[in-house]
Design an enzyme around this catalytic site. Structure first.
Site, PDB file in Angstrom:
ATOM      1  N   THR A   1     -16.746   8.064  -6.032  1.00 53.79           N
ATOM      2  CA  THR A   1     -17.055   7.225  -4.870  1.00 53.79           C
ATOM      3  C   THR A   1     -18.220   6.300  -5.191  1.00 53.79           C
ATOM      4  O   THR A   1     -19.160   6.694  -5.880  1.00 53.79           O
ATOM      5  CB  THR A   1     -17.380   8.070  -3.614  1.00 53.79           C
ATOM      6  OG1 THR A   1     -17.730   7.194  -2.539  1.00 53.79           O
ATOM      7  CG2 THR A   1     -18.498   9.078  -3.831  1.00 53.79           C
TER       8      THR A   1
ATOM      9  N   ARG B   1       0.835  -1.209   0.000  1.00 49.01           N
ATOM     10  CA  ARG B   1       0.000   0.000   0.000  1.00 49.01           C
ATOM     11  C   ARG B   1       0.869   1.259   0.000  1.00 49.01           C
ATOM     12  O   ARG B   1       0.608   2.211  -0.732  1.00 49.01           O
ATOM     13  CB  ARG B   1      -0.899   0.020   1.246  1.00 49.01           C
ATOM     14  CG  ARG B   1      -1.973  -1.023   1.237  1.00 49.01           C
ATOM     15  CD  ARG B   1      -3.140  -0.639   0.355  1.00 49.01           C
ATOM     16  NE  ARG B   1      -3.998   0.358   0.982  1.00 49.01           N
ATOM     17  CZ  ARG B   1      -4.720   1.252   0.309  1.00 49.01           C
ATOM     18  NH1 ARG B   1      -4.659   1.278  -0.987  1.00 49.01           N
ATOM     19  NH2 ARG B   1      -5.487   2.112   0.924  1.00 49.01           N
TER      20      ARG B   1
ATOM     21  N   GLN C   1     -12.920  10.989   1.454  1.00 51.27           N
ATOM     22  CA  GLN C   1     -12.784   9.715   2.159  1.00 51.27           C
ATOM     23  C   GLN C   1     -11.366   9.173   1.979  1.00 51.27           C
ATOM     24  O   GLN C   1     -11.015   8.144   2.527  1.00 51.27           O
ATOM     25  CB  GLN C   1     -13.776   8.694   1.590  1.00 51.27           C
ATOM     26  CG  GLN C   1     -15.233   9.126   1.716  1.00 51.27           C
ATOM     27  CD  GLN C   1     -16.127   8.290   0.816  1.00 51.27           C
ATOM     28  OE1 GLN C   1     -16.600   7.232   1.198  1.00 51.27           O
ATOM     29  NE2 GLN C   1     -16.363   8.766  -0.398  1.00 51.27           N
TER      30      GLN C   1
ATOM     31  N   HIS D   1     -11.803   9.816   6.740  1.00 51.18           N
ATOM     32  CA  HIS D   1     -11.171   8.553   7.120  1.00 51.18           C
ATOM     33  C   HIS D   1      -9.714   8.738   7.544  1.00 51.18           C
ATOM     34  O   HIS D   1      -8.928   7.797   7.527  1.00 51.18           O
ATOM     35  CB  HIS D   1     -11.278   7.536   5.967  1.00 51.18           C
ATOM     36  CG  HIS D   1     -12.709   7.133   5.712  1.00 51.18           C
ATOM     37  ND1 HIS D   1     -13.136   6.541   4.552  1.00 51.18           N
ATOM     38  CD2 HIS D   1     -13.823   7.248   6.491  1.00 51.18           C
ATOM     39  CE1 HIS D   1     -14.451   6.304   4.618  1.00 51.18           C
ATOM     40  NE2 HIS D   1     -14.879   6.731   5.779  1.00 51.18           N
TER      41      HIS D   1
ATOM     42  N   CYS E   1       5.586   8.582  20.926  1.00 53.38           N
ATOM     43  CA  CYS E   1       4.972   9.865  21.276  1.00 53.38           C
ATOM     44  C   CYS E   1       5.985  10.762  22.001  1.00 53.38           C
ATOM     45  O   CYS E   1       6.664  10.301  22.922  1.00 53.38           O
ATOM     46  CB  CYS E   1       3.780   9.587  22.184  1.00 53.38           C
ATOM     47  SG  CYS E   1       2.992  11.075  22.804  1.00 53.38           S
TER      48      CYS E   1
ATOM     49  N   ASP F   1      -4.870   9.624   1.048  1.00 58.52           N
ATOM     50  CA  ASP F   1      -3.617   9.729   0.289  1.00 58.52           C
ATOM     51  C   ASP F   1      -2.995  11.122   0.255  1.00 58.52           C
ATOM     52  O   ASP F   1      -1.900  11.298  -0.285  1.00 58.52           O
ATOM     53  CB  ASP F   1      -3.841   9.216  -1.154  1.00 58.52           C
ATOM     54  CG  ASP F   1      -4.978   9.944  -1.870  1.00 58.52           C
ATOM     55  OD1 ASP F   1      -5.246  11.126  -1.566  1.00 58.52           O
ATOM     56  OD2 ASP F   1      -5.614   9.316  -2.749  1.00 58.52           O
TER      57      ASP F   1
ATOM     58  N   ASN G   1     -18.370   9.933 -12.177  1.00 61.88           N
ATOM     59  CA  ASN G   1     -17.991   8.551 -11.869  1.00 61.88           C
ATOM     60  C   ASN G   1     -17.886   7.792 -13.186  1.00 61.88           C
ATOM     61  O   ASN G   1     -18.461   8.196 -14.193  1.00 61.88           O
ATOM     62  CB  ASN G   1     -19.055   7.902 -10.962  1.00 61.88           C
ATOM     63  CG  ASN G   1     -18.506   6.681 -10.220  1.00 61.88           C
ATOM     64  OD1 ASN G   1     -17.913   5.787 -10.815  1.00 61.88           O
ATOM     65  ND2 ASN G   1     -18.709   6.649  -8.909  1.00 61.88           N
TER      66      ASN G   1
ATOM     67  N   CYS H   1      -1.106   9.036  19.440  1.00 65.69           N
ATOM     68  CA  CYS H   1      -0.549   8.167  20.469  1.00 65.69           C
ATOM     69  C   CYS H   1      -1.633   7.241  21.011  1.00 65.69           C
ATOM     70  O   CYS H   1      -2.735   7.686  21.347  1.00 65.69           O
ATOM     71  CB  CYS H   1       0.021   9.034  21.588  1.00 65.69           C
ATOM     72  SG  CYS H   1       0.622   8.044  22.963  1.00 65.69           S
TER      73      CYS H   1
ATOM     74  N   GLU I   1     -19.223   5.001 -13.612  1.00 70.69           N
ATOM     75  CA  GLU I   1     -20.482   4.255 -13.777  1.00 70.69           C
ATOM     76  C   GLU I   1     -21.467   4.702 -12.697  1.00 70.69           C
ATOM     77  O   GLU I   1     -21.066   5.379 -11.741  1.00 70.69           O
ATOM     78  CB  GLU I   1     -20.197   2.755 -13.641  1.00 70.69           C
ATOM     79  CG  GLU I   1     -19.578   2.430 -12.290  1.00 70.69           C
ATOM     80  CD  GLU I   1     -19.007   1.022 -12.206  1.00 70.69           C
ATOM     81  OE1 GLU I   1     -18.799   0.404 -13.253  1.00 70.69           O
ATOM     82  OE2 GLU I   1     -18.794   0.570 -11.072  1.00 70.69           O
TER      83      GLU I   1
HETATM   84  P1  OAD Z   1     -14.694   2.659  -3.967  1.00 69.99           P
HETATM   85  O1  OAD Z   1     -13.561   1.818  -4.412  1.00 69.99           O
HETATM   86  O2  OAD Z   1     -15.771   2.012  -3.203  1.00 69.99           O
HETATM   87  O3  OAD Z   1     -15.359   3.369  -5.221  1.00 69.99           O
HETATM   88  C1  OAD Z   1     -14.577   4.029  -6.176  1.00 69.99           C
HETATM   89  C2  OAD Z   1     -15.505   4.640  -7.206  1.00 69.99           C
HETATM   90  O4  OAD Z   1     -14.706   5.404  -8.094  1.00 69.99           O
HETATM   91  C3  OAD Z   1     -16.298   3.625  -8.019  1.00 69.99           C
HETATM   92  O5  OAD Z   1     -17.663   4.008  -8.019  1.00 69.99           O
HETATM   93  C4  OAD Z   1     -15.686   3.736  -9.416  1.00 69.99           C
HETATM   94  O6  OAD Z   1     -16.655   3.556 -10.437  1.00 69.99           O
HETATM   95  C5  OAD Z   1     -15.170   5.149  -9.414  1.00 69.99           C
HETATM   96  N1  OAD Z   1     -14.014   5.400 -10.294  1.00 69.99           N
HETATM   97  C6  OAD Z   1     -12.972   4.583 -10.557  1.00 69.99           C
HETATM   98  N2  OAD Z   1     -12.073   5.194 -11.354  1.00 69.99           N
HETATM   99  C7  OAD Z   1     -12.562   6.428 -11.617  1.00 69.99           C
HETATM  100  C8  OAD Z   1     -12.096   7.544 -12.376  1.00 69.99           C
HETATM  101  N3  OAD Z   1     -10.951   7.525 -13.046  1.00 69.99           N
HETATM  102  N4  OAD Z   1     -12.884   8.656 -12.399  1.00 69.99           N
HETATM  103  C9  OAD Z   1     -14.056   8.699 -11.737  1.00 69.99           C
HETATM  104  N5  OAD Z   1     -14.540   7.673 -11.002  1.00 69.99           N
HETATM  105  C10 OAD Z   1     -13.808   6.566 -10.940  1.00 69.99           C
HETATM  106  O7  OAD Z   1     -14.051   3.887  -3.152  1.00 69.99           O
HETATM  107  P2  OAD Z   1     -14.751   4.834  -2.078  1.00 69.99           P
HETATM  108  O8  OAD Z   1     -16.145   5.126  -2.437  1.00 69.99           O
HETATM  109  O9  OAD Z   1     -13.823   5.964  -1.851  1.00 69.99           O
HETATM  110  O10 OAD Z   1     -12.662   3.249   3.698  1.00 69.99           O
HETATM  111  O11 OAD Z   1     -14.722   3.895  -0.811  1.00 69.99           O
HETATM  112  C11 OAD Z   1     -15.134   4.408   0.405  1.00 69.99           C
HETATM  113  C12 OAD Z   1     -14.332   3.811   1.509  1.00 69.99           C
HETATM  114  O12 OAD Z   1     -14.328   2.385   1.408  1.00 69.99           O
HETATM  115  C13 OAD Z   1     -12.861   4.155   1.510  1.00 69.99           C
HETATM  116  O13 OAD Z   1     -12.569   5.403   2.074  1.00 69.99           O
HETATM  117  C14 OAD Z   1     -12.275   3.049   2.335  1.00 69.99           C
HETATM  118  C15 OAD Z   1     -12.985   1.905   1.675  1.00 69.99           C
HETATM  119  O14 OAD Z   1     -13.063   0.740   2.372  1.00 69.99           O
HETATM  120  C16 OAD Z   1     -11.976   2.716   4.704  1.00 69.99           C
HETATM  121  O15 OAD Z   1     -10.980   2.052   4.522  1.00 69.99           O
HETATM  122  C17 OAD Z   1     -12.548   2.995   6.058  1.00 69.99           C
END
Ligand code: OAD
Length: 264
Positions: free
Chosen positions: A212, A77, A108, A126, A171, A111, A237, A134, A239
């Protein structure tokens, strides 16, 4: 006019009318920076078990029984995230803020690519990978990426939990162990970030939902509630997502291509 162009025009009009737009972003905005999303094609959670690697109890168990497996995961990662650079979508949002149209970002993502692109007001629901806290007294500390890189490289040689703990930063206040302030499943969101995000969204007059899936709560509900308050909502997005039904207009394609077009 083809539907795609009509939608883009519609979104431009909504954004032009905005004085306090807010962007709600997820992993998809960083996909073009080379960071894997969690779900969908190539998603991290298709290969990695959430319960084992992304819950506090899973991590505890791994560190006890298989510290090397956890260290390999961290290395995989970290190599990607620490080397990633912002893409055109991150920069487009930073420019929109400079122009006084975007009031801020609720993300969310952990990075730090919005910061790297020059955005100023960012609430990180997040947490993020540079902020640590700490485990004993709760004090916060910023860790440099170079320092973290070295620790993760050294961690590839650990064979026990004790050796892993010895590599953790300490810490400055109480010498307790520090851990990254990233939210694992089952943990609460950082209160200050939640309050900031709610205040920002509460005053927004246009919502951009970018990259997202909208399936993770409570984050997704912040966007949903904002939209349901009647705030014009533009989704970008690849999709349809779980938040598409609240969007005034959805633009399907890559954020790094669509956002610059929308913003210029
Ligand atoms: P997801 O991986 O669930 O969703 C990513 C979204 O980005 C999907 O709907 C894709 O279709 C879209 N996508 C991919 N590439 C793209 C691009 N080039 N342009 C536009 N859209 C694109 O990620 P998150 O919704 O961020 O939390 O996930 C939410 C949380 O789930 C994260 O913060 C993390 C994860 O588990 C924790 O770890 C607590």
């Amino acid at each position: 006019m083809p539907k795609v162009l009509a939608n883009l025009e519609h979104a431009r009009v909504l954004l032009q009318q905005a004085k306090r737009a807010v962007a709600f972003t997820g992993a998809g905005i960083s996909a073009e920076s080379g960071i894997r999303t969690f779900r969908g094609d190539g998603g991290l959670w298709n290969e990695i078990d959430i319960e084992t690697f992304a819950t506090p109890w899973g991590v505890q168990k791994l560190l006890q029984n298989e510290p090397q497996t956890y260290c390999k995961y961290l290395d995989m990662r970290a190599k990607i995230i620490y080397n990633a650079q912002p893409n055109a979508a991150h920069y487009a949002l930073a420019r929109l803020e400079q122009r006084g149209i975007l009031a801020g970002i609720v993300t969310q993502n952990i990075d730090n690519l919005h910061d790297a692109a020059g955005s100023k007001t960012i609430f990180k629901l997040h947490g993020d990978l540079k902020t640590w806290h700490c485990l004993t007294c709760g004090a916060h500390a910023q860790q440099s990426v170079d320092d973290l890189r070295q620790r993760i490289t050294a961690a590839q040689a650990v064979t026990t939990r004790a050796e892993f703990l010895a590599l953790l930063p300490r810490c400055k206040v109480c010498d307790g162990y520090l851990r990254p302030s990233v939210v694992l499943f089952g943990e609460s969101l950082p209160e200050d970030q939640v309050h900031g995000a709610m205040a920002l969204l509460g005053q927004s007059d246009c919502l951009l939902i970018i990259g997202t899936s909208g399936v993770v709560e409570p984050a997704a509900s912040f966007a949903r509630q904002t939209s349901r308050r009647g705030v014009p909502t533009i989704e970008i997005n690849l999709e349809p997502s779980d938040l598409s039904h609240v969007a005034s207009v959805s633009l399907f394609g890559k954020a790094g291509e669509i956002l610059p077009e929308l913003v210029e």
